[in-house]
Design an enzyme around this catalytic site. Structure first.
Site, PDB file in Angstrom:
ATOM      1  N   CYS A 145      20.020  47.790  79.220  1.00 42.02           N
ATOM      2  CA  CYS A 145      20.450  48.016  77.847  1.00 42.02           C
ATOM      3  C   CYS A 145      19.227  48.265  76.964  1.00 42.02           C
ATOM      4  O   CYS A 145      18.184  47.640  77.123  1.00 42.02           O
ATOM      5  CB  CYS A 145      21.287  46.849  77.315  1.00 42.02           C
ATOM      6  N   GLU A 146      19.383  49.223  76.066  1.00 35.79           N
ATOM      7  CA  GLU A 146      18.230  49.615  75.251  1.00 35.79           C
ATOM      8  C   GLU A 146      17.935  48.610  74.145  1.00 35.79           C
ATOM      9  O   GLU A 146      16.907  48.685  73.501  1.00 35.79           O
ATOM     10  CB  GLU A 146      18.433  51.014  74.665  1.00 35.79           C
ATOM     11  N   HIS A 147      18.835  47.669  73.928  1.00 34.02           N
ATOM     12  CA  HIS A 147      18.598  46.689  72.860  1.00 34.02           C
ATOM     13  C   HIS A 147      17.788  45.491  73.329  1.00 34.02           C
ATOM     14  O   HIS A 147      17.046  44.900  72.552  1.00 34.02           O
ATOM     15  CB  HIS A 147      19.936  46.211  72.282  1.00 34.02           C
ATOM     16  N   HIS A 148      17.960  45.096  74.592  1.00 34.55           N
ATOM     17  CA  HIS A 148      17.290  43.897  75.087  1.00 34.55           C
ATOM     18  C   HIS A 148      16.467  44.130  76.347  1.00 34.55           C
ATOM     19  O   HIS A 148      15.829  43.210  76.849  1.00 34.55           O
ATOM     20  CB  HIS A 148      18.325  42.804  75.382  1.00 34.55           C
ATOM     21  N   GLN A 163      26.076  51.647  76.993  1.00 33.79           N
ATOM     22  CA  GLN A 163      27.110  52.025  77.952  1.00 33.79           C
ATOM     23  C   GLN A 163      27.954  53.209  77.477  1.00 33.79           C
ATOM     24  O   GLN A 163      28.312  54.088  78.252  1.00 33.79           O
ATOM     25  CB  GLN A 163      27.996  50.803  78.240  1.00 33.79           C
ATOM     26  N   HIS A 183      27.178  42.795  81.057  1.00 35.50           N
ATOM     27  CA  HIS A 183      25.888  42.896  80.371  1.00 35.50           C
ATOM     28  C   HIS A 183      25.155  41.564  80.400  1.00 35.50           C
ATOM     29  O   HIS A 183      25.621  40.581  79.834  1.00 35.50           O
ATOM     30  CB  HIS A 183      26.102  43.340  78.931  1.00 35.50           C
ATOM     31  N   CYS A 216      22.569  40.757  78.868  1.00 40.48           N
ATOM     32  CA  CYS A 216      22.103  40.314  77.543  1.00 40.48           C
ATOM     33  C   CYS A 216      23.157  39.428  76.886  1.00 40.48           C
ATOM     34  O   CYS A 216      22.814  38.535  76.105  1.00 40.48           O
ATOM     35  CB  CYS A 216      21.751  41.504  76.662  1.00 40.48           C
TER      36      CYS A 216
HETATM   37 ZN   LIG Z   1      21.715  44.219  75.279  1.00 38.67          ZN
END
Ligand SMILES: [Zn+2]
Length: 193
Positions: free
Chosen positions: A83-86, A124, A152, A154
Site C-alpha cells: 500500500c502506498e500509504h504505509h 487497491q 491489508h 496496514c
Molecule cells: Zn495502508
C-alpha cells in the site's frame, strides 16, 4: 560466496534502511542486523520491480488471434502488493474476465500482467483499474471485468478497523459495464460476489 555489486538504487535503499534501524532504536552493527539493510533493500527492490517492467516486454509476444467470443475467466490469481500509504503489504486474489473480440492473451501472461502493476506502491482501487484497462488496451476486448479481494496489513497490524481489513474492489469496462447479464455471468463464474 561472491555477491553482485548492488545497483545504485539498492545502495541508496541500503543506506536508508540503516538509518531506519538506528531511528527505531536498534544497533545496526550488532551481528543479527549486519546484513539487514542490504537484505531489506533487495527485498524492497524486488517488491517494486513493476516500475522497471513494461507491459509490451511482459505480454507483447503473447497476444493471439482467435475466433472465439466466449468469456475468458482467470480466477484466483495470487496478488501481493504494497500500500502506498504505509508501505505495508496487501495480499489477496485477483479475478479477471474478458470477452475477446478477435484477440486473446496467453493464459500464463495474465498473472504476469497483474504482477507488473501489483509490484509497485499501490492503492487497491487503482490497481484494479490499471489491470482492467491494460487488458482492454492490449486485446481490444468487447469488455473486461476485474475483481480484487485483499487483506491489508496496514489495517490488520495497526489494530485499526480490523473488521474492515479485507476489501473487495472491482472494475468493469465495455460490455461488462453496459450489459448486466455479462456482468452477472462473470460474477457468477468467479464465485458469486
Ligand atoms: Zn495502508
Amino acid at each position: 560466496m561472491t555477491k553482485e555489486p548492488a545497483s545504485p538504487r539498492v545502495a541508496t535503499m541500503t543506506d536508508c534502511y540503516r538509518q531506519i534501524l538506528e531511528a527505531v532504536g536498534e544497533d545496526p552493527s550488532r551481528e543479527g542486523l549486519l546484513d539487514t539493510p542490504a537484505r531489506a533493500a533487495r527485498a524492497m527492490d524486488y517488491l517494486t520491480h513493476g516500475y522497471h517492467q513494461s507491459l509490451e516486454e511482459i505480454v507483447g509476444g503473447a497476444i493471439f488471434t482467435t475466433d472465439t467470443d466466449e468469456m475468458v475467466i482467470v480466477r484466483d490469481i495470487e496478488l501481493y502488493s504494497l500500500c502506498e500509504h504505509h508501505l505495508l503489504p496487501f495480499i489477496g486474489k485477483c479475478h479477471v474476465g474478458y470477452l475477446p473480440d478477435g484477440k486473446v492473451i496467453g493464459l500464463s501472461k495474465i498473472a504476469r500482467l497483474v504482477d507488473v502493476f501489483a509490484r509497485r506502491l499501490q492503492i487497491q482501487e487503482l490497481l484494479t483499474k490499471q489491470i482492467a484497462e491494460a487488458i482492454m488496451n492490449m486485446t481490444n476486448a468487447q469488455g473486461v471485468g476485474v475483481v480484487i479481494e485483499a487483506r491489508h496489513l496496514c489495517m490488520m497490524m495497526r489494530g485499526v478497523e480490523k473488521q474492515n481489513s479485507s476489501m473487495t474492489t472491482s472494475c468493469m469496462l465495455g460490455r461488462f459495464r453496459r450489459d448486466e447479464r455479462t456482468r452477472a455471468e462473470f460474477l457468477h463464474l468467479i464465485g458469486g460476489h
